[in-house]
Design a protein around this motif. Structure first.
Motif, PDB file in Angstrom:
ATOM      1  N   ASP A   1      37.925  55.274 -57.955  1.00  0.00           N
ATOM      2  CA  ASP A   1      36.790  55.212 -57.042  1.00  0.00           C
ATOM      3  C   ASP A   1      36.520  56.597 -56.453  1.00  0.00           C
ATOM      4  OD1 ASP A   1      35.157  53.124 -55.202  1.00  0.00           O
ATOM      5  OD2 ASP A   1      35.909  54.785 -53.996  1.00  0.00           O
ATOM      6  N   ASP A   2      35.247  56.994 -56.439  1.00  0.00           N
ATOM      7  CA  ASP A   2      34.885  58.332 -55.950  1.00  0.00           C
ATOM      8  C   ASP A   2      35.305  58.537 -54.498  1.00  0.00           C
ATOM      9  OD1 ASP A   2      33.818  58.991 -58.388  1.00  0.00           O
ATOM     10  OD2 ASP A   2      31.740  58.549 -57.820  1.00  0.00           O
ATOM     11  N   THR A   3      35.102  57.518 -53.667  1.00  0.00           N
ATOM     12  CA  THR A   3      35.458  57.651 -52.256  1.00  0.00           C
ATOM     13  C   THR A   3      36.957  57.834 -52.086  1.00  0.00           C
ATOM     14  OG1 THR A   3      33.572  56.277 -51.593  1.00  0.00           O
ATOM     15  CG2 THR A   3      35.356  56.539 -49.996  1.00  0.00           C
ATOM     16  N   ILE A   4      37.745  57.050 -52.824  1.00  0.00           N
ATOM     17  CA  ILE A   4      39.197  57.155 -52.727  1.00  0.00           C
ATOM     18  C   ILE A   4      39.669  58.517 -53.214  1.00  0.00           C
ATOM     19  CG2 ILE A   4      41.394  56.178 -53.459  1.00  0.00           C
ATOM     20  CD1 ILE A   4      39.711  54.476 -51.482  1.00  0.00           C
ATOM     21  N   CYS A   5      39.066  59.019 -54.287  1.00  0.00           N
ATOM     22  CA  CYS A   5      39.418  60.356 -54.770  1.00  0.00           C
ATOM     23  C   CYS A   5      39.129  61.406 -53.698  1.00  0.00           C
ATOM     24  CB  CYS A   5      38.636  60.680 -56.037  1.00  0.00           C
ATOM     25  SG  CYS A   5      39.225  59.835 -57.514  1.00  0.00           S
ATOM     26  N   ARG A   6      37.984  61.275 -53.024  1.00  0.00           N
ATOM     27  CA  ARG A   6      37.618  62.244 -51.996  1.00  0.00           C
ATOM     28  C   ARG A   6      38.585  62.170 -50.811  1.00  0.00           C
ATOM     29  NH1 ARG A   6      33.516  60.852 -48.598  1.00  0.00           N
ATOM     30  NH2 ARG A   6      32.593  59.666 -50.323  1.00  0.00           N
TER      31      ARG A   6
ATOM     32  N   HIS B   1      47.328  58.775 -49.339  1.00  0.00           N
ATOM     33  CA  HIS B   1      48.072  59.013 -50.564  1.00  0.00           C
ATOM     34  C   HIS B   1      47.787  57.934 -51.606  1.00  0.00           C
ATOM     35  CE1 HIS B   1      49.965  62.128 -48.378  1.00  0.00           C
ATOM     36  NE2 HIS B   1      50.896  61.405 -47.778  1.00  0.00           N
ATOM     37  N   GLU B   2      47.706  56.688 -51.135  1.00  0.00           N
ATOM     38  CA  GLU B   2      47.457  55.572 -52.046  1.00  0.00           C
ATOM     39  C   GLU B   2      46.965  54.360 -51.276  1.00  0.00           C
ATOM     40  OE1 GLU B   2      50.921  53.772 -53.826  1.00  0.00           O
ATOM     41  OE2 GLU B   2      52.221  54.538 -52.223  1.00  0.00           O
ATOM     42  N   VAL B   3      46.265  53.469 -51.985  1.00  0.00           N
ATOM     43  CA  VAL B   3      45.837  52.182 -51.449  1.00  0.00           C
ATOM     44  C   VAL B   3      46.801  51.140 -51.982  1.00  0.00           C
ATOM     45  CG1 VAL B   3      43.958  50.509 -51.292  1.00  0.00           C
ATOM     46  CG2 VAL B   3      43.435  52.953 -51.447  1.00  0.00           C
TER      47      VAL B   3
ATOM     48  N   THR C   1      32.488  59.143 -45.178  1.00  0.00           N
ATOM     49  CA  THR C   1      31.517  58.079 -45.469  1.00  0.00           C
ATOM     50  C   THR C   1      31.598  57.674 -46.939  1.00  0.00           C
ATOM     51  OG1 THR C   1      30.026  58.977 -43.773  1.00  0.00           O
ATOM     52  CG2 THR C   1      29.061  57.473 -45.374  1.00  0.00           C
ATOM     53  N   PRO C   2      31.648  56.380 -47.257  1.00  0.00           N
ATOM     54  CA  PRO C   2      31.448  55.194 -46.410  1.00  0.00           C
ATOM     55  C   PRO C   2      32.751  54.556 -45.914  1.00  0.00           C
ATOM     56  CG  PRO C   2      31.390  54.540 -48.686  1.00  0.00           C
ATOM     57  CD  PRO C   2      31.667  56.023 -48.688  1.00  0.00           C
ATOM     58  N   ALA C   3      33.758  55.351 -45.634  1.00  0.00           N
ATOM     59  CA  ALA C   3      35.050  54.821 -45.200  1.00  0.00           C
ATOM     60  C   ALA C   3      35.362  55.229 -43.764  1.00  0.00           C
ATOM     61  CB  ALA C   3      36.159  55.309 -46.126  1.00  0.00           C
TER      62      ALA C   3
END
Length: 293
Positions: free
Chosen positions: A46-51, A59-61, A166-168
């Motif tokens: 996911d782009d947001t998670i990478c950012r 570090h991780e979800v 954003t969007p987190a």
């Protein structure tokens, strides 16, 4: 403004348990955990998670916690320990239908931006999304610094820093990774715990009012219970007295709180709850964590 009109505006997020039970709206699914934890080298992450990872915030979800109409909450790990990652939905999945009643009274100086948001153009939706995220951070920081019982925000306090997420929205996890704090609506309370939780919830609403805020969706569904302590959550829609709907939202909060506490064996009218909140708001507040300007 009539109470019926306000009910219609907020029907998608009505906190009253009897309205929630009868809702036939299909619960939307959040982003798949497998996608959020995919290996970036595979090109599937996911782009947001990478950012957020590149920025050093997580570090991780590790798990999905709860999926709602506006966002999905995940448990993550970061440099400061366990994190609650609130990931708002893609623009196409959000209607922003309920936003208007909370945003009344706000002044938008950029006329083009105001038209884009009113017209729900792609750019307007992006601005609404960013504004919703940044409002949650800003409110969390204000309440946290003032000493209220809210999750500690983990990005900021500079808007420049949290605008990049954003969007987190990232905040400290209440509870533990194995046992995140339950919502007060789901907690099993002994009678003395219920009375204590009620007193804390009323005090929390009074502390908000003392700072000039109405929550807008205050009930046991947006309060956590952990180690005999109530924590206020879901604050992006907080409104001030500049909003012409302020008094109605405040009264609605009192009614929602009293109604949702009935499952814990406590019966108090909304009007009596509102009077008690207003009385307590005149008294001293909690000790600030940071000296406020």
């Amino acid at each position: 403004m009539s109470a019926r009109w306000l009910d219609d505006e907020l029907d998608n997020e009505d906190p009253r348990p009897e309205r929630r039970r009868t809702s036939k709206t299909r619960k939307p699914l959040g982003r798949r955990l497998a996608t959020l934890t995919a290996d970036p080298d595979d090109g599937e992450a996911d782009d947001t998670i990478c950012r957020l990872t590149d920025l050093g915030h997580i570090h991780e979800v590790v798990a999905e916690l709860k999926s709602g109409k506006e966002a999905t909450a995940y448990v993550a790990r970061g440099p400061r320990g366990s994190v609650l990652l609130k990931l708002y939905r893609d623009l196409e999945a959000r209607s922003f239908k309920r936003d208007g009643v909370y945003r009344e009274g706000q002044v938008i100086l950029d006329e083009r931006a105001a038209r884009a948001m009113a017209g729900r153009t792609r750019r307007g939706l992006e601005m609404l999304q960013a504004g919703w995220v940044q409002a949650e951070y800003a409110h969390l920081w204000r309440l946290w610094q003032a000493g209220l019982s809210v999750p500690e925000p983990l990005v900021g306090p500079s808007p420049y820093d949290y605008a990049q997420t954003t969007p987190a929205v990232l905040m400290r996890l209440i509870g533990s990774e194995d046992h995140p704090a339950p919502r007060l609506s789901e907690a099993a309370l002994a009678p003395d715990q219920a009375r204590d939780a009620w007193g804390q919830a009323v005090q929390g609403m009074a502390d908000l009012l003392r700072l000039g805020y109405a929550h807008g969706d205050y009930s046991t569904y947006n309060l956590l219970w952990w180690e005999n302590r109530v924590t206020i959550i879901d604050v992006p829609q907080l409104t001030t007295r500049h909003n012409p709907n302020f008094a109605d939202l405040l009264r609605r909060d009192a009614e929602s709180l009293s109604t949702s506490f009935r499952r814990h064996g406590l019966s108090q009218s909304g009007e009596a709850t509102l009077r008690e909140v207003q009385r307590r708001a005149l008294g001293p507040g909690p000790a600030p964590r940071v000296q406020l300007p």
